[in-house]
Design a protein around this motif. Structure first.
Motif, PDB file in Angstrom:
ATOM      1  N   GLY A  85       0.812  -1.216   0.000  1.00  0.00           N
ATOM      2  CA  GLY A  85       0.000   0.000   0.000  1.00  0.00           C
ATOM      3  C   GLY A  85       0.842   1.260   0.000  1.00  0.00           C
ATOM      4  N   ALA A  86       1.954   1.262   0.760  1.00  0.00           N
ATOM      5  CA  ALA A  86       2.799   2.454   0.857  1.00  0.00           C
ATOM      6  C   ALA A  86       3.471   2.788  -0.461  1.00  0.00           C
ATOM      7  N   ASN A 122       3.779  12.307   2.291  1.00  0.00           N
ATOM      8  CA  ASN A 122       2.958  12.830   3.386  1.00  0.00           C
ATOM      9  C   ASN A 122       1.947  11.804   3.865  1.00  0.00           C
ATOM     10  N   GLU A 123       1.362  11.084   2.935  1.00  0.00           N
ATOM     11  CA  GLU A 123       0.365  10.074   3.300  1.00  0.00           C
ATOM     12  C   GLU A 123       1.007   8.890   4.003  1.00  0.00           C
ATOM     13  N   ILE A 177      -4.303   0.948   2.825  1.00  0.00           N
ATOM     14  CA  ILE A 177      -5.059   1.234   1.609  1.00  0.00           C
ATOM     15  C   ILE A 177      -4.761   2.667   1.165  1.00  0.00           C
ATOM     16  N   PRO A 178      -4.187   2.866  -0.010  1.00  0.00           N
ATOM     17  CA  PRO A 178      -3.883   4.231  -0.484  1.00  0.00           C
ATOM     18  C   PRO A 178      -5.141   4.943  -0.963  1.00  0.00           C
ATOM     19  N   ASN A 196      14.917  15.104   0.725  1.00  0.00           N
ATOM     20  CA  ASN A 196      13.583  14.523   0.843  1.00  0.00           C
ATOM     21  C   ASN A 196      13.573  13.166   0.142  1.00  0.00           C
ATOM     22  N   THR A 197      13.700  12.108   0.889  1.00  0.00           N
ATOM     23  CA  THR A 197      13.770  10.761   0.318  1.00  0.00           C
ATOM     24  C   THR A 197      12.425  10.355  -0.263  1.00  0.00           C
TER      25      THR A 197
END
Length: 291
Positions: A43-44, A50-51, A59-60, A252-253
């Motif tokens: 899901g990630a 940010n999410e 769940i995206p 910012n990875t």
């Protein structure tokens, strides 16, 4: 005339059903807990940064494959196509050499008598308890003196000389479970020592060989420290080192890309395991129980 089950038999059957249901419930809960990190990883890989850090759910909000495209192409000079090719350049030879060297060494210990056999076998098994960190510096200096740093040779050489006692021990245990009557029958038919190994024992060793392939593939494919020590050129990086390239604490990875490539890097091992699951279970149980 039908026989009516007694009250005690009915209670026994009912208790067995309840027990079976409870076992399946417990196993399902444990499976969910064990698999949740993988599910969350899937899901990630579709989420924005940010999410990812604000939502614990897997769940995206929307399915976007851009992270897979950008992650595969990378921001550098090379894509993950090269990194996967580099990985298989030393994974495949290492598996082949492991099978050959471990089988030959185990055949000698399991089927022949020679001076100091027990002492040599004890020394072989003792190396299983030797931490790899103890040998890192001597091996590094050894390969440096030979001028073989920044090559895949240091990652493959130990398997050529059966320096991985786990696989040798597994093969010895499996060979001990095969009756010597087969060797004697082959000898009567005119087979030599290598003929017995190739024609009789190797086909019987199929489950153990497949188990070695799975173990070696997973361990070598996911190895990070070995390539980190010996490989310095980026065009020779395997997948394990390539994943680290996108992780930079000072910037910012793009974690969704890192997760996407991490998920893809898991697929070869997962596919290999499930395609050979039957032989893997047979090999592990036979080499561990018999002998």
């Amino acid at each position: 005339m039908a026989v009516t089950p007694s009250l005690s038999e009915n209670r026994k059957l009912q208790n067995q059903k309840i027990s079976a249901v409870m076992r399946y419930v417990v196993l399902t809960l444990v499976a969910v807990v064990m698999l949740y990190p993988i599910i969350w990883l899937v899901g990630a890989s579709f989420k924005e940064n940010n999410e990812i850090f604000t939502s614990i759910g897997f769940i995206p909000k929307r399915l976007d494959f851009q992270a897979y495209i950008d992650g595969w192409n990378t921001k550098g000079d090379y894509t993950f196509t090269l990194y996967f090719i580099n990985t298989f350049k030393y994974v495949v030879p290492k598996i082949i050499f492991t099978l050959l060297s471990a089988t030959l060494t185990a055949y000698g210990f399991a089927r022949f008598e020679f001076p100091f056999k027990k002492i040599m076998f004890s020394l072989l098994m003792a190396t299983m308890f030797l931490p790899q960190v103890v040998t890192r510096i001597p091996l590094y200096l050894f390969w440096k003196n030979l001028g073989l740093l920044d090559t895949y040779v240091p990652l493959i050489a130990n398997s050529v000389f059966a320096q991985e006692p786990f696989f040798v021990f597994m093969m010895i245990q499996f060979l001990r479970s095969i009756p010597r009557d087969l060797d004697e029958a082959a000898t009567i038919d005119g087979c030599g020592e290598f003929g017995i190994l190739w024609r009789i024992l190797v086909p019987a060793l199929k489950p153990a060989l497949i188990s070695c392939v799975i173990f070696q593939f997973v361990w070598t494919f996911s190895d990070f420290l070995g390539p980190l020590i010996y490989i310095t050129s980026q065009d020779k990086f395997p997948v394990s080192l390539a994943l680290k390239l996108n992780i930079d604490p000072s910037t910012n990875t793009p974690w969704n890309q890192v997760f996407a490539m991490s998920l893809i890097s898991l697929l070869p091992a997962i596919i290999l395991f499930f395609s050979a699951q039957k032989y893997f279970v047979d090999g592990v149980t036979s080499s561990g129980i018999k002998g």
